[in-house]
Design an enzyme around this catalytic site. Structure first.
Site, mmCIF file in Angstrom:
data_model
loop_
_atom_site.group_PDB
_atom_site.id
_atom_site.type_symbol
_atom_site.label_atom_id
_atom_site.label_comp_id
_atom_site.label_asym_id
_atom_site.label_seq_id
_atom_site.Cartn_x
_atom_site.Cartn_y
_atom_site.Cartn_z
ATOM 1 N N GLY A 9 53.110 -53.445 -16.871
ATOM 2 C CA GLY A 9 54.195 -52.830 -17.637
ATOM 3 C C GLY A 9 55.394 -52.536 -16.760
ATOM 4 N N ARG A 27 51.452 -60.749 -18.345
ATOM 5 C CA ARG A 27 50.011 -60.708 -18.134
ATOM 6 C C ARG A 27 49.543 -62.126 -17.803
ATOM 7 N NH1 ARG A 27 49.445 -55.163 -17.976
ATOM 8 N NH2 ARG A 27 50.501 -54.245 -19.766
ATOM 9 N N ASP A 29 47.414 -50.375 -11.391
ATOM 10 C CA ASP A 29 46.080 -50.671 -10.867
ATOM 11 C C ASP A 29 45.626 -52.099 -11.138
ATOM 12 O OD1 ASP A 29 45.756 -50.306 -13.567
ATOM 13 O OD2 ASP A 29 44.219 -48.751 -13.407
ATOM 14 N N THR A 80 54.660 -47.470 -12.371
ATOM 15 C CA THR A 80 54.131 -47.204 -13.709
ATOM 16 C C THR A 80 54.584 -45.823 -14.145
ATOM 17 O OG1 THR A 80 52.127 -46.723 -14.997
ATOM 18 C CG2 THR A 80 51.945 -46.515 -12.618
ATOM 19 N N ASP A 122 53.155 -43.839 -16.125
ATOM 20 C CA ASP A 122 52.045 -42.920 -16.408
ATOM 21 C C ASP A 122 51.664 -42.031 -15.231
ATOM 22 O OD1 ASP A 122 51.841 -43.845 -18.988
ATOM 23 O OD2 ASP A 122 50.248 -45.278 -18.545
ATOM 24 N N ASP A 135 49.499 -42.519 -12.953
ATOM 25 C CA ASP A 135 48.039 -42.429 -12.956
ATOM 26 C C ASP A 135 47.391 -43.187 -11.796
ATOM 27 O OD1 ASP A 135 48.746 -44.937 -13.839
ATOM 28 O OD2 ASP A 135 47.374 -44.983 -15.533
ATOM 29 N N ARG A 173 47.684 -43.069 -21.931
ATOM 30 C CA ARG A 173 46.393 -43.449 -22.530
ATOM 31 C C ARG A 173 45.222 -42.801 -21.803
ATOM 32 N NH1 ARG A 173 46.917 -48.381 -21.749
ATOM 33 N NH2 ARG A 173 45.492 -48.671 -20.015
#
Length: 328
Positions: free
Chosen positions: A15, A76, A107, A130, A132, A134, A176
């Site tokens: 992303g 992707r 990741d 990213t 997020d 995360d 998410r």
């Protein structure tokens, strides 16, 4: 500093996130500073397989530090998950004399880089990009700060409508598997409740909190919901459940979606990307590989890629406590 490497490739994968262009710029200009060639690889691993690449120099990356998204595009790649696909990618790198890779992504990107390193002994360094936040091994990923500012501004605007019409708004934000965005923007925007994957507060607790807010004089409320919240209901089902049990509330739902990814990166993300890009290239020149560049307590550090992928970013427990106090 060793200068054995003569040519470095840079790519973005997964992303997109604000700050990726600033990181590309930093990698390219650091290479130019050290008299190393730099090649931009388009569309991530898929572009690597298809040989879609272009030499970049310091002038190639002018006027991109302020742009969101990624000039190298992202995609992707199912083919890269196969041994044959990775073999094609390696052949293209060898054919173009590219001796090391800087990978900007999350990741999934780093996992691909680790496998590539194991199979071909190919030097790779990761830069976390990213929204997020995360990724283990860094307090902030590229794009995270920008996303927070974007979401807080959106919620501020929603609150104007909520206050004008005495409404309860459920606002879904990205996250998410991690609630960093929801928790921070919830506190920053003054949300009455924050629902995140790491803390399942339960539906009854939510009802109690909202009812308490109403009885103490609050005529409008904002509930921030991470998309990965573990309440067992999506944001629309959650709104319906509250409406059924608290019929006095006039409820609306706003899903912010991909607008959180876009926009010009914040100053913090631009500076962080610049620092990480320099560290990534110079780490490769020092003969090191299989690391992710991160930031801890404003110091640029290195974390082994396997730890970055397997480790789990921790939610700020103290900020959760602060949010509980602020929602009183």
């Amino acid at each position: 500093m060793s200068a054995k490497i003569k040519k470095i490739g840079v790519m973005t994968s997964g992303g997109d996130a604000p700050g990726m262009n600033a990181a590309i710029r930093s990698v390219v200009r650091t290479c130019a500073y050290h008299n190393i060639e730099c090649v931009g690889i388009y569309r991530g691993y898929q572009g690597l397989i298809e040989g879609e690449m272009k030499e970049l120099n310091a002038r190639s990356v002018r006027n991109i530090i302020n742009r969101g998204g990624t000039i190298l595009k992202s995609a992707r790649s199912k083919e890269f998950r196969t041994k044959e696909g990775r073999q094609k990618a390696h052949e293209n790198l060898v054919k173009n004399d590219i001796e090391a890779l800087v990978l900007i992504g999350g990741d999934g990107t780093f996992t691909g880089g680790m496998i590539f390193n194991e199979e071909f002994g190919y030097p790779v360094i990761g830069i976390p990009g990213t929204i997020d936040n995360d990724i283990y091994g860094t307090m902030s990923t590229l794009g995270y700060d920008t996303a927070l500012n974007t979401v807080v501004e959106a919620i501020d605007r929603i609150r104007d409508t909520a206050s004008s019409h005495d409404r309860l708004f459920f606002v879904e934000v990205m996250g998410r598997d991690a609630g960093h965005i929801a928790l921070n923007v919830g506190v920053g925007a003054g949300a009455e409740e924050i629902l995140i994957p790491e803390e399942n507060l339960g539906l009854e607790r939510l009802l109690e909190s909202l009812e308490h807010s109403r009885t103490t004089g609050k005529t409008s409320s904002i509930v921030v919901v991470a998309e990965g919240d573990k309440s067992g209901k999506n944001v629309f089902e959650l709104a319906e459940y509250v409406e059924e049990n608290l019929p006095n509330y006039d409820i609306r739902v706003s899903v912010l979606g991909h607008m959180q990814r876009g926009g010009s990166p914040s100053c913090y993300d631009r500076v962080l990307a610049s620092r990480m890009g320099v560290k990534a290239v110079e780490t490769l020149l020092e003969g090191k590989s299989n690391y992710m560049v991160g930031v801890i307590k404003d110091e640029i550090i290195l974390t082994p890629l396997d730890l970055a992928v397997k480790g789990k970013s921790e939610i700020d427990k103290e900020l959760i406590r602060v949010s509980e106090i602020m929602s009183t």
